[in-house]
Design an enzyme around this catalytic site. Structure first.
Site, short mmCIF file in Angstrom:
data_model
loop_
_atom_site.label_atom_id
_atom_site.label_comp_id
_atom_site.label_asym_id
_atom_site.label_seq_id
_atom_site.Cartn_x
_atom_site.Cartn_y
_atom_site.Cartn_z
N ASN A 115 0.83 -1.22 0.00
CA ASN A 115 0.00 0.00 0.00
C ASN A 115 0.86 1.27 0.00
O ASN A 115 0.58 2.21 -0.73
CB ASN A 115 -0.94 0.00 1.21
CG ASN A 115 -1.92 -1.16 1.16
OD1 ASN A 115 -1.95 -1.89 0.18
ND2 ASN A 115 -2.70 -1.32 2.21
N THR A 160 -16.45 36.76 -32.27
CA THR A 160 -17.26 36.34 -31.14
C THR A 160 -18.49 35.72 -31.77
O THR A 160 -18.95 36.19 -32.82
CB THR A 160 -17.68 37.53 -30.22
OG1 THR A 160 -18.49 38.42 -30.98
CG2 THR A 160 -16.47 38.29 -29.68
N HIS A 161 -19.00 34.65 -31.18
CA HIS A 161 -20.13 33.90 -31.77
C HIS A 161 -19.79 33.41 -33.17
O HIS A 161 -20.69 33.22 -33.99
CB HIS A 161 -21.40 34.75 -31.82
CG HIS A 161 -21.70 35.48 -30.55
ND1 HIS A 161 -22.41 34.94 -29.51
CD2 HIS A 161 -21.30 36.72 -30.12
CE1 HIS A 161 -22.47 35.82 -28.51
NE2 HIS A 161 -21.80 36.90 -28.85
N SER A 282 -8.93 11.41 -48.72
CA SER A 282 -10.17 10.63 -48.62
C SER A 282 -10.05 9.41 -49.52
O SER A 282 -9.44 9.47 -50.59
CB SER A 282 -11.34 11.50 -49.06
OG SER A 282 -12.44 10.70 -49.44
N LYS A 288 -9.91 15.73 -51.56
CA LYS A 288 -9.89 16.06 -50.14
C LYS A 288 -8.50 16.13 -49.53
O LYS A 288 -7.62 15.33 -49.83
CB LYS A 288 -10.72 15.04 -49.33
CG LYS A 288 -12.19 15.10 -49.54
CD LYS A 288 -12.84 16.43 -49.15
CE LYS A 288 -12.98 16.59 -47.66
NZ LYS A 288 -13.94 15.67 -47.06
N ASN A 290 -7.75 16.55 -45.57
CA ASN A 290 -8.49 16.68 -44.31
C ASN A 290 -7.58 17.02 -43.12
O ASN A 290 -6.47 16.50 -43.03
CB ASN A 290 -9.22 15.38 -44.00
CG ASN A 290 -10.35 15.11 -44.99
OD1 ASN A 290 -10.95 16.04 -45.52
ND2 ASN A 290 -10.61 13.85 -45.25
N GLU A 295 -8.42 17.19 -35.79
CA GLU A 295 -9.67 16.58 -35.31
C GLU A 295 -9.40 15.52 -34.25
O GLU A 295 -10.12 15.40 -33.26
CB GLU A 295 -10.42 15.96 -36.49
CG GLU A 295 -10.96 16.99 -37.46
CD GLU A 295 -11.41 16.36 -38.77
OE1 GLU A 295 -12.07 15.31 -38.75
OE2 GLU A 295 -11.07 16.91 -39.83
N TYR A 322 -6.74 1.97 2.52
CA TYR A 322 -6.55 1.40 1.19
C TYR A 322 -7.69 0.45 0.82
O TYR A 322 -8.18 -0.31 1.65
CB TYR A 322 -5.21 0.64 1.11
CG TYR A 322 -4.98 0.04 -0.28
CD1 TYR A 322 -4.40 0.77 -1.29
CD2 TYR A 322 -5.41 -1.26 -0.57
CE1 TYR A 322 -4.22 0.24 -2.56
CE2 TYR A 322 -5.25 -1.81 -1.83
CZ TYR A 322 -4.65 -1.05 -2.83
OH TYR A 322 -4.49 -1.57 -4.08
N GLN A 327 -6.39 0.53 -7.26
CA GLN A 327 -5.55 0.02 -8.34
C GLN A 327 -5.99 0.58 -9.71
O GLN A 327 -5.20 0.61 -10.64
CB GLN A 327 -5.62 -1.51 -8.34
CG GLN A 327 -4.78 -2.19 -9.38
CD GLN A 327 -4.66 -3.67 -9.10
OE1 GLN A 327 -3.98 -4.08 -8.18
NE2 GLN A 327 -5.34 -4.48 -9.89
N LYS A 330 -4.13 4.10 -11.79
CA LYS A 330 -2.98 4.32 -12.67
C LYS A 330 -3.34 4.30 -14.15
O LYS A 330 -2.86 5.13 -14.92
CB LYS A 330 -1.89 3.28 -12.35
CG LYS A 330 -1.17 3.62 -11.05
CD LYS A 330 -0.24 2.56 -10.58
CE LYS A 330 -0.92 1.34 -10.01
NZ LYS A 330 -1.83 1.61 -8.88
N1 ARG Z 1 -1.38 -3.39 -7.35
C1 ARG Z 1 -1.84 -2.71 -6.19
C2 ARG Z 1 -2.31 -1.30 -6.55
O1 ARG Z 1 -1.98 -0.84 -7.60
C3 ARG Z 1 -0.76 -2.62 -5.18
C4 ARG Z 1 -1.25 -2.53 -3.79
C5 ARG Z 1 -1.88 -3.80 -3.39
N2 ARG Z 1 -2.24 -3.81 -2.02
C6 ARG Z 1 -3.11 -4.67 -1.51
N3 ARG Z 1 -3.34 -4.59 -0.24
N4 ARG Z 1 -3.73 -5.53 -2.25
O2 ARG Z 1 -3.02 -0.67 -5.81
#
Ligand code: ARG
Length: 473
Positions: A115, A160-161, A282, A288, A290, A295, A322, A327, A330
């Site tokens: 953690n 504007t607009h 295109s 074309k 583009n 975009e 926690y 998890q 990320k």
């Molecule tokens: N892979 C876990 C995460 O990204 C790591 C921490 C896991 N901790 C646990 N008590 N299961 O959060």
């Protein structure tokens, strides 16, 4: 490749082997494998601290350090592959240590939980990658400012607009974009300042009964200080929210700039000619060209907004401290930061290679009565109250429209005087597009000299040392 070390770190508690599908479901290695080097860095500092505190023998500490370095090197040169069967990057690295060193490897996790480990790895990763991203933003600002300077006198309609409003310059428009990016960069740097605290030593949630030296690990990992509260250290993800928000805002800015570019690249506007290298064709319409890149950058604003909402939603109902839900943090943030970094480069490539059609922009200043405000201002300078001046200029515009004329300058002085006797021969010079722009000398205004001053200030900002200055101390 090493053989799988998918034996979970917590296997001792269980008599039954984990269900393979279930293990796979809760694995995060596919996402957190990019934390490998941060995990190794954190582990080296942790091991050195354990030794200093008398918690592991010096020989073990040096064995661990040597092996962690070897793992880093092997990952780098490809002789070691990350085992995708591992539960996460922390399990993989610790598993490797144990596979290679036996009991010495088993000593590294003293006083540590995944953690606090994931929290420190994530922050270390962000400190290095977000700074690199700030560098991308800074380069984009610098490129925009170079162009802004070059086109400081190039008049174009300001809208504007999406209706022609008043003459501005292309330099003014590009400097406006640079201002937005300056704040975006500042938001990232501010967030970095706040996340610069080390959670290592918080353990699972309550700290440790072992005599850890948190100040030492914080210092040796380059953090400003250790975090204050162990529970907060493992539960907090608002640093991820701040960065996801900064990313969503930045991408929204890029999206708006790209919207301008898409409009400018249209046949109707033709203000910009995108390089063929940065355009697509295109499959059916042979003519074309583009603005796909603009975009796509615009489209990716949806992703970054989605990632922010996903993170907020994930965090909303979590009890302290926690929970495995964390998890999910990320993938969302990595995606947002990757997206913004990539789009910054694409945006620079696309705008850097484009040709601005300044003649066409100047032409577009004629015919839309963009000079009407300046005609009114002319009368204000002669002493007429603005509301009356506005009305006189509006009547002149109506006269022009009725007579099929495209600009106030097409009226004779007698005709103008019918609407206000204060009009005199000077009006004609005062309402050319360039004169209108030059008159706007107020702070922040569109006059070339004022825009040059803005450019100089923006340049000073991006040249100043960034991180330390913005740190939230
Ligand atoms: N892979 C876990 C995460 O990204 C790591 C921490 C896991 N901790 C646990 N008590 N299961 O959060």
């Amino acid at each position: 490749m090493s053989e799988t070390n998918a034996q979970p770190l917590w296997a001792g508690r269980f008599a039954d082997k984990p269900e393979t599908q279930a293990l796979g479901f809760q694995s995060s290695i596919a996402v957190d494998k990019r934390l490998a080097h941060d995990d190794i860095r954190g582990s080296r500092v942790h091991a050195a601290m354990l030794e200093k505190q008398g918690l592991i023998p010096p020989e073990t500490a040096s064995e661990l350090d040597k092996e962690l370095l070897a793992i880093a090197e092997e990952l780098e040169n490809g002789s070691l592959c990350i085992d995708m069967g591992a539960e996460d990057i922390h399990s993989f690295i610790e598993g490797e240590l144990t596979r290679r060193l036996g009991d010495a490897g088993r000593m590294i996790h003293a006083g540590r939980s995944r953690n606090d480990q994931v929290a420190v790895d994530f922050r270390l990763y962000l400190k290095r990658t977000v700074l690199a991203l700030c560098g991308e933003i800074r380069e984009t600002i610098a490129a925009l400012l170079d162009k802004a300077e070059r086109y400081a006198e190039a008049v174009m309609p300001g809208y504007t607009h999406l209706q022609r409003a008043q003459p501005i310059t292309l330099g003014c428009h590009l400097a406006a974009w640079a201002c937005a990016l300056k704040r975006d960069r500042g938001r990232f740097l501010d967030a970095l300042g706040r996340l610069d605290e080390c959670p290592l030593g918080a353990g699972a949630l309550a700290g440790s009964g072992l005599p850890l030296d948190r100040a030492a690990t914080a210092k040796n990992l380059g953090f400003k200080r250790p975090t204050l509260n162990a529970m907060d250290s493992v539960a907090d993800r608002d640093f991820a929210l701040e960065l996801a928000s900064a990313a969503a805002i930045t991408q929204t800015h890029l999206s708006r700039f790209c919207e301008d570019i898409v409009i400018w690249a249209s046949e109707e506007f033709k203000f910009i000619d995108l390089s063929e290298k940065w355009s697509t064709g295109s499959s059916i319409m042979p003519q074309k060209k583009n603005p796909d890149f603009a975009e796509l950058i615009r489209g990716k604003a949806g992703r970054t907004a989605g990632n922010l909402v996903a993170l907020l939603t994930t965090l909303k109902g979590l009890p302290y401290a926690y929970n495995k839900d964390l998890q999910e943090d990320k993938e969302a943030l990595f995606d947002s930061l990757d997206t913004v970094a990539l789009c910054m480069r694409m945006f620079r490539g696309m705008t850097g290679s484009a040709a601005f059609n300044t003649e066409r922009m100047a032409d577009a200043c004629n015919g839309g009565f963009l000079e009407a405000t300046d005609a009114a201002d002319y009368l204000v300078r002669k002493g007429l109250p603005f509301r009356k001046a506005h009305e006189a200029a509006a009547l002149v515009v109506r006269d022009c429209i009725d007579a099929g004329q495209r600009g106030i300058a097409e009226r004779t002085l007698e005709q103008l005087k019918e609407r206000s006797p204060l009009f005199d021969a000077g009006i004609y010079d005062a309402i050319t597009p360039l004169a209108c722009v030059r008159a706007r000398k107020t702070l922040g205004g569109a006059s070339p000299d004022e825009v040059r001053r803005q450019i100089a200030e923006l340049r000073r900002d991006i040249e100043a040392p960034s991180y330390g200055n913005h740190a939230d101390t």
